[in-house]
Design an enzyme around this catalytic site. Structure first.
Site, PDB file in Angstrom:
ATOM      1  N   PHE A  18      52.416  87.838 -10.408  1.00 57.00           N
ATOM      2  CA  PHE A  18      53.201  89.030 -10.697  1.00 57.00           C
ATOM      3  C   PHE A  18      54.537  89.009  -9.944  1.00 57.00           C
ATOM      4  CE2 PHE A  18      53.576  93.495  -8.809  1.00 57.00           C
ATOM      5  CZ  PHE A  18      54.577  93.871  -9.674  1.00 57.00           C
ATOM      6  N   TYR A  30      40.488  88.928   2.612  1.00 59.92           N
ATOM      7  CA  TYR A  30      41.918  89.079   2.358  1.00 59.92           C
ATOM      8  C   TYR A  30      42.656  89.553   3.610  1.00 59.92           C
ATOM      9  CZ  TYR A  30      46.257  90.457   0.027  1.00 59.92           C
ATOM     10  OH  TYR A  30      47.578  90.580  -0.343  1.00 59.92           O
ATOM     11  N   ASN A  61      48.677  73.925   4.779  1.00 59.52           N
ATOM     12  CA  ASN A  61      49.229  72.828   3.975  1.00 59.52           C
ATOM     13  C   ASN A  61      50.708  73.041   3.673  1.00 59.52           C
ATOM     14  OD1 ASN A  61      46.792  71.437   3.850  1.00 59.52           O
ATOM     15  ND2 ASN A  61      46.209  72.296   1.867  1.00 59.52           N
ATOM     16  N   LYS A  74      45.029  87.004   5.768  1.00 62.49           N
ATOM     17  CA  LYS A  74      46.466  87.193   5.940  1.00 62.49           C
ATOM     18  C   LYS A  74      46.850  87.297   7.422  1.00 62.49           C
ATOM     19  CE  LYS A  74      48.154  87.415   1.673  1.00 62.49           C
ATOM     20  NZ  LYS A  74      49.257  86.563   1.191  1.00 62.49           N
ATOM     21  N   ASP A 112      46.328  73.859  -6.645  1.00 57.57           N
ATOM     22  CA  ASP A 112      45.826  74.793  -5.641  1.00 57.57           C
ATOM     23  C   ASP A 112      46.417  74.402  -4.292  1.00 57.57           C
ATOM     24  OD1 ASP A 112      44.125  76.148  -3.707  1.00 57.57           O
ATOM     25  OD2 ASP A 112      42.692  76.448  -5.343  1.00 57.57           O
ATOM     26  N   ASN A 125      47.941  77.645  -9.286  1.00 57.30           N
ATOM     27  CA  ASN A 125      46.684  77.145  -9.851  1.00 57.30           C
ATOM     28  C   ASN A 125      46.180  78.021 -11.002  1.00 57.30           C
ATOM     29  OD1 ASN A 125      45.766  79.439  -8.556  1.00 57.30           O
ATOM     30  ND2 ASN A 125      44.249  78.396  -7.275  1.00 57.30           N
TER      31      ASN A 125
END
Length: 346
Positions: free
Chosen positions: A21, A155, A109, A159, A66, A42
């Site tokens: 979004f 989540y 990563n 974060k 991913d 992904n």
């Protein structure tokens, strides 16, 4: 499969989660500013449809991957935005372990990729790191009130861990990192069934279904239109010198959930009523950003009022739902969708 660019202009920028979004709006804005953009996604919660209009641009490339897997980009990178993570409870709770690892392994990563390319890195964090806050409005120096073992922890704590990784990399001098804490954002390209509060209410109203208010409806949120957020992200990425601290990006206008429901109904010719359902565990009671730091350091503040932003968003959903109805095959059996749960993020 990646589509190679035919030329290079401006900066070369990787947007992880670029088909989501917010990511799709960011990709579009960066291209409009004259940059070369690589969208990495992904498609777990993003959609190819969100960037379809960009596919003919020779300065735009899509890589389906991913971020939890090793990432290699051949051409030099100037900037990396990390927006890759499911952001609504139905999405991030569907595979909570992957959600957590997206924030930890995936962010790690991308930080290593930024270090190899000497690229400036922006982490999209969230107001969810404040949890159900005991401070109001929320300033960036507030440490939060988070249930680290609850159903939202994958989540929220993911974060928070991503922020820790970012600031550790900044302290040791390996990556030039900036961190944005994003509050409720809405606008075109939201998925109709993603479970966010704005899309829930709009879709229910357009379908003449009851608007589901969880809890009393007196809990508050602050809603930022997506174009304002994208402007804030770009300002933070390009801010010199590096602020070296997290920055709240959100609209400080505060509304109750019931007020939002009534506002949507006032804008949609609908037979919908309002019904109440139990509040999900750990759902924050109040949420409002203090954006003094963004005003001072970035010269940023939102411009789009909720009344106007909702009108644009409703118009987009009207068109999107009409296209979905037209594309539905006759006689196709439809499963009743699971009732979505409110989301407070991207």
């Amino acid at each position: 499969m990646a589509r190679r660019n035919r030329a290079r202009r401006g900066k070369v920028i990787l947007v992880a989660g670029g088909a989501g979004f917010v990511g799709s709006h960011l990709c579009s804005a960066l291209l409009d500013a004259g940059n070369r953009v690589i969208c990495l996604d992904n498609y777990l919660t993003g959609s190819p449809a969100n960037v379809r209009s960009l596919n003919g641009n020779p300065y735009f490339t899509v890589i389906e991957q991913d971020i939890c897997d090793d990432i290699a980009v051949d051409e030099p990178l100037d900037q990396i935005y990390n927006l890759a993570c499911p952001a609504s409870p139905p999405s991030y709770q569907a595979d909570p372990i992957h959600t957590m690892m997206t924030s930890v392994t995936g962010t790690g990563n991308l930080l290593r990729l930024a270090e190899r390319h000497a690229a400036v890195f922006l982490q999209a964090s969230t107001s969810e790191i404040y949890g159900d806050p005991e401070e109001h409005p929320q300033q960036e120096d507030y440490w939060g009130h988070v249930n680290c073992t609850g159903p939202r922890a994958c989540y929220d704590e993911g974060k928070r861990a991503a922020e820790a990784l970012c600031f550790d990399n900044l302290r040791v001098g390996s990556v030039d990192v900036r961190v944005a804490r994003i509050f409720n954002t809405y606008g075109p390209y939201m998925q109709p069934n993603d479970g966010r509060i704005v899309s829930n209410f709009i879709v229910q109203a357009l379908k003449n279904e009851p608007l589901t208010v969880y809890g009393s409806g007196e809990q508050t949120r602050s809603f930022c239109y997506v174009s304002d957020l994208v402007e804030g992200l770009i300002k933070l990425m390009n801010c010199q010198p590096n602020p070296g601290v997290p920055i709240n990006l959100g609209n400080p206008g505060e509304f109750t959930v019931s007020e939002l429901a009534e506002l949507v109904l006032s804008k949609v010719a609908s037979a919908s009523t309002i019904v109440h359902a139990p509040l999900p565990p750990d759902d924050p009671q109040r949420r409002r950003p203090d954006i003094a730091r963004a005003r001072t350091l970035l010269g940023w503040q939102p411009k789009v009022a909720l009344h106007d932003g909702l009108s644009h968003t409703i118009a987009w959903f009207q068109t999107t739902l009409a296209k979905q109805r037209a594309a539905r095959r006759p006689g196709r059996t439809r499963r009743r969708p699971q009732q979505p749960v409110l989301s407070q993020d991207l």
